[in-house]
Design a protein around this motif. Structure first.
Motif, PDB file in Angstrom:
ATOM      1  N   ARG A  72       0.885  -1.171   0.000  1.00 16.77           N
ATOM      2  CA  ARG A  72       0.000   0.000   0.000  1.00 16.77           C
ATOM      3  C   ARG A  72       0.920   1.218   0.000  1.00 16.77           C
ATOM      4  N   VAL A  74       1.410   4.583   0.918  1.00 22.81           N
ATOM      5  CA  VAL A  74       0.710   5.451   1.861  1.00 22.81           C
ATOM      6  C   VAL A  74       1.698   6.331   2.613  1.00 22.81           C
ATOM      7  N   TYR A  94      -5.597   5.979  13.183  1.00 23.87           N
ATOM      8  CA  TYR A  94      -4.514   6.055  12.197  1.00 23.87           C
ATOM      9  C   TYR A  94      -5.080   6.708  10.948  1.00 23.87           C
ATOM     10  N   GLN A  98      -3.250   7.628   0.603  1.00 24.30           N
ATOM     11  CA  GLN A  98      -2.830   6.541  -0.283  1.00 24.30           C
ATOM     12  C   GLN A  98      -2.916   6.966  -1.744  1.00 24.30           C
ATOM     13  N   HIS A 109      -5.691  -8.297   0.668  1.00 27.65           N
ATOM     14  CA  HIS A 109      -5.335  -8.773   1.995  1.00 27.65           C
ATOM     15  C   HIS A 109      -6.510  -8.534   2.930  1.00 27.65           C
ATOM     16  N   HIS A 111      -7.193  -7.898   7.310  1.00 29.03           N
ATOM     17  CA  HIS A 111      -6.489  -7.687   8.576  1.00 29.03           C
ATOM     18  C   HIS A 111      -7.484  -7.443   9.691  1.00 29.03           C
ATOM     19  N   ARG A 117     -12.110   4.478   3.683  1.00 30.99           N
ATOM     20  CA  ARG A 117     -11.464   5.388   2.716  1.00 30.99           C
ATOM     21  C   ARG A 117     -12.385   6.571   2.494  1.00 30.99           C
ATOM     22  N   HIS A 150      -9.834  -7.292   0.909  1.00 34.96           N
ATOM     23  CA  HIS A 150      -9.960  -6.095   0.073  1.00 34.96           C
ATOM     24  C   HIS A 150      -8.725  -5.885  -0.772  1.00 34.96           C
ATOM     25  N   HIS A 152      -7.337  -2.997  -4.101  1.00 29.21           N
ATOM     26  CA  HIS A 152      -7.656  -1.725  -4.760  1.00 29.21           C
ATOM     27  C   HIS A 152      -7.218  -1.788  -6.223  1.00 29.21           C
ATOM     28  N   ASP A 164      -7.044   7.151   4.214  1.00 26.75           N
ATOM     29  CA  ASP A 164      -7.361   5.925   4.951  1.00 26.75           C
ATOM     30  C   ASP A 164      -7.522   6.272   6.421  1.00 26.75           C
ATOM     31  N   LEU A 166      -7.951   4.095   9.940  1.00 19.12           N
ATOM     32  CA  LEU A 166      -7.977   2.746  10.520  1.00 19.12           C
ATOM     33  C   LEU A 166      -7.938   2.831  12.044  1.00 19.12           C
TER      34      LEU A 166
END
Ligand code: GTQ
Length: 345
Positions: A72, A74, A94, A98, A109, A111, A117, A150, A152, A164, A166
């Motif tokens: 990613r 970012v 966080y 991106q 991936h 997590h 977004r 997910h 992109h 982003d 998180l």
């Protein structure tokens, strides 16, 4: 009723050494560090990340680092209170910016933390969540809940940049953060649920006992509808700040377990001074210009900027143009832990 507590220095050195040897420590010299009086003492400081400054640096990352080398691509917005390199904007939130260039893909991936977004610029970007292709248009809010696959992609011909958000810091703190990688997902050949099942607010697919709604039934919140709804709220409201929470269209609950999202509209010249809140927050400016004073610190913001407020901050907004912001906060988490609190100004 606050007695002066004993200090470490008042204890004999051999006793302190014996405690350390035994793997223990006295609470009372540290008591006010972990339980300060009356309100928390946040490490977080207000931050302001100007898009005009970050955008060229992010585009430069596009030249320096191929997406395959980044997974990613970012740039993380670091809390000034935690200093350079901090992987968080507040204790619980966080924020990253991106970049995806035309034709690039970011591999699938999943997590443990959840992500959201908010699209900042560019056409043609999309996120695939659990096989559903979610187009990303400017201002759209797209969920990738924890545990959902997910990836992109980008069908357009100009850089796409999104913000982003998180709940990563919580998962890192809990030693619960990890990711699993996979190939790009097959995409279902149909529009996303915001354009089909949940096209209209207040309407949901007919309930039948055999059909359990998905836990995350709608994962894209098109900005166009949010802005229209805010405008009508502002038009027919009583002069108060027009605010709309993003909610799950099946349950009316917060969209994610820990992070909450509130879209705000301020009319030109409008001021707003919400109560002090136990939540920390990040504000992303979708459109407009203004000044927000956070604990006495003035942030002059414009479209696409991002700024943050620590817990219990005194926040005063003043829009100099008609403005739309998305407030990212951790009220859902605090509601679940039963300590969300507001204090009048
Ligand atoms: O797009 O999946 O900013 O996994 C940080 C971690 C974005 C993502 C971030 C991630 C992603």
């Amino acid at each position: 009723m606050s007695a002066k507590l004993g200090t470490l220095e008042e204890l004999p050195q051999d006793y302190r050494d014996a405690l350390s040897e035994a793997g223990a420590a006295p609470l009372w010299p540290m008591m006010r560090n972990v339980l300060p009086h009356d309100a928390p003492r946040p490490a977080t400081r207000p931050g302001h990340w100007e898009y005009s400054r970050l955008r060229p640096l992010l585009l430069k990352a596009g030249e320096l680092t191929p997406v395959e080398k980044a997974e990613r691509r970012v740039l993380v917005l670091s809390d000034p209170g935690r200093g350079a390199g901090a992987m968080q904007a507040t204790a619980s939130i966080y924020i990253g910016l991106q970049l995806l260039l035309p034709g690039e893909t970011a591999p699938a991936h999943k997590h443990t933390p959840s992500a959201v977004r908010i699209v900042v610029e560019g056409k043609g970007g999309y996120t695939v969540v659990d096989g559903e292709k979610l187009p990303m248009e400017e201002g759209d809010l797209v969920l990738t809940p924890g545990g959902e696959w997910h990836d992109h992609g980008h069908d357009g011909d100009e850089p796409v940049i999104w913000l982003d958000a998180l709940d990563l810091p919580l998962f890192v703190y809990l030693e619960g953060s990890y990711a699993v990688e996979s190939e790009l997902q097959a995409q279902r050949n149909r529009p996303d649920a915001s354009q089909v099942e949940y096209r209209a607010s207040g309407l949901a697919p007919a309930r039948r006992p055999a059909i359990q709604p998905r836990r995350y039934p709608m994962m894209r919140y098109p900005w166009k509808r949010t802005e229209e709804a805010l405008r009508e709220m502002a038009r027919y409201g009583n002069g108060e700040l027009a605010e709309l929470d993003y909610v799950n269209p099946e349950t009316g609950e917060d969209v994610l377990p820990t992070m909450g999202f509130t879209a705000m509209m301020l009319r030109k010249g409008q001021k707003a001074s919400p109560p002090r809140r136990s939540t920390s927050g990040v504000f992303h400016v979708v459109k407009g210009t203004g000044t927000t004073t956070i604990d006495g610190q003035a942030v002059d913001w414009k479209a696409k900027d991002t700024f943050s407020a620590p817990v219990f901050a005194a926040v005063d907004h003043h829009a100099t143009q008609e403005s739309f912001l998305v407030h990212i906060h951790d009220r859902p988490l605090q509601d679940r832990l039963r300590y969300y609190e507001e204090r009048p100004r």
